[in-house]
Structure formats: C-alpha cells, structure tokens
Design an enzyme around this catalytic site. Structure first.
Site, PDB file in Angstrom:
ATOM      1  N   THR A 117     -15.990  -1.972  -9.614  1.00  0.00           N
ATOM      2  CA  THR A 117     -17.053  -1.325  -9.176  1.00  0.00           C
ATOM      3  C   THR A 117     -18.393  -1.492 -10.143  1.00  0.00           C
ATOM      4  OG1 THR A 117     -18.075   0.683  -8.709  1.00  0.00           O
ATOM      5  CG2 THR A 117     -16.268   0.749 -10.344  1.00  0.00           C
ATOM      6  N   ASP A 118     -19.668  -1.298  -9.729  1.00  0.00           N
ATOM      7  CA  ASP A 118     -20.507  -1.250 -10.593  1.00  0.00           C
ATOM      8  C   ASP A 118     -20.853  -0.138 -11.443  1.00  0.00           C
ATOM      9  OD1 ASP A 118     -21.471   0.464  -8.302  1.00  0.00           O
ATOM     10  OD2 ASP A 118     -23.086  -0.480  -7.774  1.00  0.00           O
ATOM     11  N   GLU A 119     -20.054   0.728 -11.061  1.00  0.00           N
ATOM     12  CA  GLU A 119     -20.004   2.164 -11.717  1.00  0.00           C
ATOM     13  C   GLU A 119     -19.727   2.236 -13.294  1.00  0.00           C
ATOM     14  OE1 GLU A 119     -18.800   5.824  -9.900  1.00  0.00           O
ATOM     15  OE2 GLU A 119     -19.447   5.154  -7.883  1.00  0.00           O
ATOM     16  N   TYR A 177     -13.358   8.695 -12.666  1.00  0.00           N
ATOM     17  CA  TYR A 177     -13.264   7.275 -11.682  1.00  0.00           C
ATOM     18  C   TYR A 177     -13.684   6.044 -12.292  1.00  0.00           C
ATOM     19  CZ  TYR A 177     -14.242   3.900  -8.258  1.00  0.00           C
ATOM     20  OH  TYR A 177     -14.581   2.609  -7.552  1.00  0.00           O
ATOM     21  N   LYS A 223     -11.650   2.767 -13.831  1.00  0.00           N
ATOM     22  CA  LYS A 223     -12.053   1.388 -13.288  1.00  0.00           C
ATOM     23  C   LYS A 223     -12.335   0.625 -14.511  1.00  0.00           C
ATOM     24  CE  LYS A 223     -11.794  -0.019  -9.771  1.00  0.00           C
ATOM     25  NZ  LYS A 223     -10.931  -0.650  -8.850  1.00  0.00           N
ATOM     26  N   ASP A 235       0.838  -1.209   0.166  1.00  0.00           N
ATOM     27  CA  ASP A 235       0.069  -0.096  -0.047  1.00  0.00           C
ATOM     28  C   ASP A 235       0.803   1.151  -0.187  1.00  0.00           C
ATOM     29  OD1 ASP A 235      -1.756   2.092   0.903  1.00  0.00           O
ATOM     30  OD2 ASP A 235      -3.435   0.483   0.965  1.00  0.00           O
TER      31      ASP A 235
HETATM   32  P1  NAD Z   1     -10.039   3.457  -0.520  1.00  0.00           P
HETATM   33  O1  NAD Z   1      -9.720   4.713  -0.911  1.00  0.00           O
HETATM   34  O2  NAD Z   1     -10.468   3.501   0.831  1.00  0.00           O
HETATM   35  O3  NAD Z   1      -8.383   2.776  -0.322  1.00  0.00           O
HETATM   36  C1  NAD Z   1      -7.493   2.598  -1.464  1.00  0.00           C
HETATM   37  C2  NAD Z   1      -6.301   2.141  -0.892  1.00  0.00           C
HETATM   38  O4  NAD Z   1      -5.241   2.293  -2.018  1.00  0.00           O
HETATM   39  C3  NAD Z   1      -5.375   3.160   0.171  1.00  0.00           C
HETATM   40  O5  NAD Z   1      -4.897   2.340   1.321  1.00  0.00           O
HETATM   41  C4  NAD Z   1      -4.486   3.770  -0.731  1.00  0.00           C
HETATM   42  O6  NAD Z   1      -3.229   4.129   0.173  1.00  0.00           O
HETATM   43  C5  NAD Z   1      -4.022   2.547  -1.568  1.00  0.00           C
HETATM   44  N1  NAD Z   1      -3.476   2.972  -2.826  1.00  0.00           N
HETATM   45  C6  NAD Z   1      -3.817   4.054  -3.618  1.00  0.00           C
HETATM   46  N2  NAD Z   1      -2.966   4.419  -4.754  1.00  0.00           N
HETATM   47  C7  NAD Z   1      -1.944   3.436  -4.617  1.00  0.00           C
HETATM   48  C8  NAD Z   1      -0.874   3.085  -5.303  1.00  0.00           C
HETATM   49  N3  NAD Z   1      -0.487   3.893  -6.531  1.00  0.00           N
HETATM   50  N4  NAD Z   1      -0.189   1.919  -4.908  1.00  0.00           N
HETATM   51  C9  NAD Z   1      -0.399   1.309  -3.895  1.00  0.00           C
HETATM   52  N5  NAD Z   1      -1.671   1.794  -2.880  1.00  0.00           N
HETATM   53  C10 NAD Z   1      -2.460   2.671  -3.444  1.00  0.00           C
HETATM   54  O7  NAD Z   1     -10.748   2.497  -1.514  1.00  0.00           O
HETATM   55  P2  NAD Z   1     -11.860   1.428  -1.019  1.00  0.00           P
HETATM   56  O8  NAD Z   1     -12.990   1.976  -0.798  1.00  0.00           O
HETATM   57  O9  NAD Z   1     -11.414   0.704   0.016  1.00  0.00           O
HETATM   58  O10 NAD Z   1     -11.990   0.558  -2.526  1.00  0.00           O
HETATM   59  C11 NAD Z   1     -10.885  -0.513  -2.622  1.00  0.00           C
HETATM   60  C12 NAD Z   1     -11.283  -1.061  -3.965  1.00  0.00           C
HETATM   61  O11 NAD Z   1     -12.753  -1.373  -4.235  1.00  0.00           O
HETATM   62  C13 NAD Z   1     -10.954   0.187  -5.135  1.00  0.00           C
HETATM   63  O12 NAD Z   1     -10.506  -0.652  -6.312  1.00  0.00           O
HETATM   64  C14 NAD Z   1     -12.531   0.668  -5.423  1.00  0.00           C
HETATM   65  O13 NAD Z   1     -12.710   0.996  -6.876  1.00  0.00           O
HETATM   66  C15 NAD Z   1     -13.315  -0.684  -5.275  1.00  0.00           C
HETATM   67  N6  NAD Z   1     -14.660  -0.414  -5.028  1.00  0.00           N
HETATM   68  C16 NAD Z   1     -15.110   0.443  -3.825  1.00  0.00           C
HETATM   69  C17 NAD Z   1     -16.404   0.472  -3.250  1.00  0.00           C
HETATM   70  C18 NAD Z   1     -16.615   1.480  -2.317  1.00  0.00           C
HETATM   71  O14 NAD Z   1     -17.861   1.505  -1.995  1.00  0.00           O
HETATM   72  N7  NAD Z   1     -15.786   2.026  -1.434  1.00  0.00           N
HETATM   73  C19 NAD Z   1     -17.263   0.106  -4.325  1.00  0.00           C
HETATM   74  C20 NAD Z   1     -17.013  -0.865  -5.325  1.00  0.00           C
HETATM   75  C21 NAD Z   1     -15.641  -0.914  -5.658  1.00  0.00           C
HETATM   76  O1  DAU Z   2     -21.026   2.140  -6.544  1.00  0.00           O
HETATM   77  C1  DAU Z   2     -19.610   1.816  -6.163  1.00  0.00           C
HETATM   78  C2  DAU Z   2     -18.797   3.136  -5.732  1.00  0.00           C
HETATM   79  O2  DAU Z   2     -19.760   3.686  -4.719  1.00  0.00           O
HETATM   80  C3  DAU Z   2     -17.373   2.876  -5.524  1.00  0.00           C
HETATM   81  O3  DAU Z   2     -17.031   2.438  -6.786  1.00  0.00           O
HETATM   82  C4  DAU Z   2     -16.529   4.217  -5.306  1.00  0.00           C
HETATM   83  O4  DAU Z   2     -15.218   3.702  -4.915  1.00  0.00           O
HETATM   84  C5  DAU Z   2     -17.624   4.505  -3.930  1.00  0.00           C
HETATM   85  O5  DAU Z   2     -16.800   5.792  -3.661  1.00  0.00           O
HETATM   86  C6  DAU Z   2     -18.905   5.008  -4.209  1.00  0.00           C
HETATM   87  O6  DAU Z   2     -19.177   6.098  -4.945  1.00  0.00           O
HETATM   88  P1  DAU Z   2     -20.335   6.719  -5.048  1.00  0.00           P
HETATM   89  O7  DAU Z   2     -19.932   8.300  -5.916  1.00  0.00           O
HETATM   90  O8  DAU Z   2     -21.498   6.436  -4.999  1.00  0.00           O
HETATM   91  O9  DAU Z   2     -20.183   7.286  -3.220  1.00  0.00           O
HETATM   92  P2  DAU Z   2     -20.293   8.275  -2.560  1.00  0.00           P
HETATM   93  O10 DAU Z   2     -20.116   8.159  -1.093  1.00  0.00           O
HETATM   94  O11 DAU Z   2     -19.403   9.513  -2.710  1.00  0.00           O
HETATM   95  O12 DAU Z   2     -21.660   8.957  -2.781  1.00  0.00           O
HETATM   96  C7  DAU Z   2     -22.964   8.297  -2.502  1.00  0.00           C
HETATM   97  C8  DAU Z   2     -23.969   9.235  -2.989  1.00  0.00           C
HETATM   98  O13 DAU Z   2     -24.051  10.405  -2.052  1.00  0.00           O
HETATM   99  C9  DAU Z   2     -23.795   9.697  -4.419  1.00  0.00           C
HETATM  100  O14 DAU Z   2     -25.305   9.742  -4.774  1.00  0.00           O
HETATM  101  C10 DAU Z   2     -23.401  11.226  -3.789  1.00  0.00           C
HETATM  102  C11 DAU Z   2     -24.008  11.430  -2.628  1.00  0.00           C
HETATM  103  N1  DAU Z   2     -23.433  12.341  -1.889  1.00  0.00           N
HETATM  104  C12 DAU Z   2     -22.051  11.999  -1.492  1.00  0.00           C
HETATM  105  C13 DAU Z   2     -21.260  12.985  -0.614  1.00  0.00           C
HETATM  106  C14 DAU Z   2     -19.688  12.427  -0.455  1.00  0.00           C
HETATM  107  C15 DAU Z   2     -23.994  13.518  -1.353  1.00  0.00           C
HETATM  108  O15 DAU Z   2     -25.257  13.650  -1.467  1.00  0.00           O
HETATM  109  N2  DAU Z   2     -23.267  14.297  -0.257  1.00  0.00           N
HETATM  110  C16 DAU Z   2     -22.144  13.964  -0.211  1.00  0.00           C
HETATM  111  O16 DAU Z   2     -21.356  15.063   0.776  1.00  0.00           O
END
Ligand code: NAD
Ligand code: DAU
Length: 365
Positions: free
Chosen positions: A130-132, A156, A160, A33
């Site tokens: 991600t589903d995005e 983003y 992905k 990381d």
């Molecule tokens: P996060 O942003 O919390 O964590 C990302 C981690 O990757 C961090 O620890 C960061 O230090 C590390 N990182 C970033 N750039 C790096 C690099 N160049 N080299 C090595 N490490 C690096 O992300 P998350 O929410 O834990 O998401 C993890 C994975 O799941 C991602 O690939 C994201 O696209 C995917 N994902 C997240 C969600 C969600 O809701 N959070 C949903 C669907 C998919």
């Molecule tokens: O669907 C999976 C994705 O979900 C992951 O791939 C991404 O890494 C993760 O960040 C997340 O994306 P979203 O954009 O859906 O998540 P976020 O928490 O940023 O926002 C969730 C919803 O809430 C979105 O419709 C935007 C809205 N939002 C978000 C923030 C941060 C607000 O209304 N206010 C806010 O301050």
C-alpha cells in the site's frame, strides 16, 4: 504453470483471480484464503464451480499447510494479497494485523524459499502493498516515489511496512525473486462495505447516514481495481525482480467531494428509474429528495492521514501501465455493480455468508 494467490477471496484478490483467469487461461490458480469476515467465496464462485480455480481454506500463518501446498503444486509464482486491510480495525485491534500481515508474510516467504531451494521452480514472489507505508502528504507535497522513505502512521500501515521490509530482505539476503507494488485506494466490485465507497453506496441504498470523518477534507487517490489487476499482471509478466512499483489512479479527491459525487450519481440514476425507486424505498433519491441530506460529519479517525498520492512514472515508463478507468465512470459502474448484486452485499453484511462458511468449513480458529 501454477500460481498461488493468497487472499484470493478478498476484494482485490477476487478481482485479480477473475482478471488473471481471463488473460492467462493456461495457468493453474490455487487460492489460499482463511475466509475471514473480509473473504467471500461467492466472489469467485463461478470459477470454483467450473473447476477453473482450486480453492484451499487456510491460514498463511500455518507453516505445515504452506509446506504441503508448495510440495503439492510446485508454484512458479506467488501473488500475496492476504492481509488484514482496514485501518479503523487496526486502530481498535492491532494484534491480528501483526499476526497476518507480518508473521503470515514471513511464513509465506519461508515456505517459498524452502520450496525454491528444492525445485528451483519459483520465478516470482509478488507482494501487494500500500501507499500508506510512505506516511501522509501535505496539500502541495510531491507524490510518493518508490524511493520515498517509509513513515507508516497507523498500525495497519506499520504492519504493511514491516511486511515490505521482510519481502525486500528475502530478495537481498536469499535471492528470492521478489517484486512489490504499493498502490493507492482501490474501489470496484466485491468491495466489503466497511471501506468508504462501498459503505456509502449501501448506506445510500438503505437511507442510512453517510458518516464523513472530520470535515471530509482528507484526500485519497482512487484506483479502479481493474486497473490495479492489470498493473499486477504486468509486474508479474514483465516487471524486474527486486523492484518496487507504485500504482495509482491519478484521481485525487477530497472525501466530502467524493461522497457528493456518489450522492449526485444516485440522484440522477434514481430519477429515471422507477424500478430502483421501488426496490430501495428508504433511499432519499426514491423520495425525490437529495441524497446529500444523508451526509453526517462524525468524529475523526485517530491519526488520520491527510493525503496520499503516488508518482506512477516508473510503472508507466517501464511497463507501459497507466490507469484507464476515469473516476466518474468507475463510480457509475461500481454503483451499478452494487445495484445488480444486492444479495452479495446483504449476505456479507448480515453474517449470513459467514454462517454458511462455518457450516461448510468449521468456524475459523
Ligand atoms: P480484503 O480485506 O478485502 O481481503 C483480504 C483477504 O485476505 C480476505 O479474503 C481474507 O479472508 C484473507 N485473509 C486475511 N487473513 C488471512 C490469513 N491469516 N490467511 C489467509 N487469508 C487471510 O483486502 P483487499 O482490500 O482485497 O486488499 C488486498 C491486499 O491489497 C492487502 O494486502 C492490502 O494491504 C493491499 N492493498 C489494498 C488496498 C485497497 O484499497 N483495498 C490498497 C492498497 C493495498
Ligand atoms: O491507500 C491504500 C489503502 O486504502 C489500503 O492500503 C487500505 O487497505 C484501504 O483500506 C484504504 O485505506 P483508507 O483508510 O484510505 O480507506 P477507507 O476506505 O477506510 O477510508 C478512505 C477515506 O475515507 C479515509 O480518509 C477515511 C474516510 N472515511 C472512511 C470511512 C470508512 C470516512 O470519512 N468515513 C467512513 O465511514
């Protein structure tokens, strides 16, 4: 058996490391990381202190480092979480997303293939996506399936999608044993307070406005991170190489409704707990006022995807995986986690933690 976990100090990666360590204690986990603002070693500190997980600070774009790690550990499995993950940041500054999510994934694939060609040890390269990548749904559209055409709409999501295509290409072209999971919005412990749920929780605790984009009508499907970790583990253990699996929470809700649920859960919890009212005096709930008064409608996110929903029938039928945590229970336990871990969220928000990292490891390049 050694497993490389990239991004294992981030939100989902850290949860996965705890989960996998508990379910497969015989495996050797190596976390790679870069410790960007989103990575936090405190999230896996007990495992590091106990010597149960090996940690390397480094960048997935660093080809020489990757070659060294693969040569040293001869990994049987790679689980790739490392990414830039926040949509809002990708709108303001997309370059880091292409660098890490696209170029970094390619570097990792190249290193994995080169190592596999030498030793034949690598049994699985699992890519967490991600589903995005599938785009945005209307209210009555059917949920995304694994066969839905890609239509990413934010920088983003585009990065992905590109990484998914590269992973699939390495499976098809070179025979690398890959799997991909595309999952919906996660929530739970160790979630950096820039994403909706943790941001709302820490703002509620501090009596700060709850910024709701647009009218709060956008819909997300919420998946507790423990259910996501279970799904990834099942794919690693029993999933078919070359396949993509959608993972969802079957918990669709509009943003405003979700924020209201959090507010109401706060009010109920604070009402019966004088200690909470003493610890967080700025929270409206401490003053006997409704938390919903903090809801503030702000300018919408550009290109804001309206709705995501995933069809989870494939992973359910093939691997018997379905979400177990109901949204109300998951929100209650997540609020509880932030109440119990005030030092964690305060330090990641103030930069105190980043200073500690820099003093131990040097500033990230
Ligand atoms: P996060 O942003 O919390 O964590 C990302 C981690 O990757 C961090 O620890 C960061 O230090 C590390 N990182 C970033 N750039 C790096 C690099 N160049 N080299 C090595 N490490 C690096 O992300 P998350 O929410 O834990 O998401 C993890 C994975 O799941 C991602 O690939 C994201 O696209 C995917 N994902 C997240 C969600 C969600 O809701 N959070 C949903 C669907 C998919
Ligand atoms: O669907 C999976 C994705 O979900 C992951 O791939 C991404 O890494 C993760 O960040 C997340 O994306 P979203 O954009 O859906 O998540 P976020 O928490 O940023 O926002 C969730 C919803 O809430 C979105 O419709 C935007 C809205 N939002 C978000 C923030 C941060 C607000 O209304 N206010 C806010 O301050």
């Amino acid at each position: 058996m050694s497993m490389l976990v990239t991004g294992g100090a981030g939100f989902i990666g850290a949860n996965f490391v705890h989960h996998r360590r508990a379910s497969h204690p015989q495996e050797r986990l190596v976390v790679l990381d870069a410790l960007t603002y989103a990575g936090n070693l405190q999230s896996i500190a007990p495992l590091l202190d106990a010597g149960e997980v090996h940690f390397v600070r480094g960048d997935i774009c660093d080809d020489a480092l990757l070659a060294r790690l693969f040569a040293e550990h001869d990994f049987a499995q790679v689980v790739h979480f490392a990414a830039e993950s926040h949509v809002d940041r990708s709108i303001v500054a997309p370059d880091a997303f292409v660098r890490t999510n696209v170029n970094g994934t390619l570097s990792l694939l190249k290193a994995a293939l080169a190592a596999h060609r030498k030793t034949g040890t690598l049994q699985r390269f699992h890519h967490v996506s991600t589903d995005e990548v599938y785009g945005s749904l209307g209210l009555s559209d059917p949920a995304f399936q694994e066969t839905t055409a890609y239509a990413p709409r934010s920088p983003y999501a585009a990065s992905k999608a590109a990484s998914d295509h590269l992973v699939n290409a390495y499976g098809h072209t070179y025979g690398l044993l890959i799997t991909i999971s595309n999952c919906s919005n996660n929530y739970g412990p160790f979630h950096f307070p820039e994403k909706l749920i943790p941001l709302m929780i820490v703002n509620l605790l501090q009596g700060k406005p709850l910024p709701v984009y647009g009218q709060g009508a956008n819909i997300r499907d919420w998946l507790h991170v423990s259910d996501h970790c279970t799904a990834i583990s099942a794919i690693l253990d029993r999933g078919r190489a070359g396949e993509t699996y959608n993972v969802g929470g079957n918990s669709e809700v509009a943003n405003l409704e979700l924020v209201h649920q959090l507010c109401d859960a706060f009010d109920a919890r604070f009402l019966g707990d004088p200690d909470l009212r003493r610890r967080f005096p700025a929270s409206p709930a401490s003053q006997g006022r409704p938390s919903r008064e903090l809801v503030t409608f702000v300018q919408d996110r550009p290109g804001h995807d309206y709705r995501y929903a995933v069809d989870t029938s494939k992973i359910s039928a093939e691997l018997g995986v379905r979400p177990l945590v109901a949204l109300a229970d998951g929100l209650a336990s997540t609020i509880g986690w932030y109440l119990d871990n005030e030092a964690w969220w305060r330090s990641v928000m103030t930069g105190e933690y980043q200073n500690w990292v820099n003093s131990h490891y040097g500033a990230a390049s």
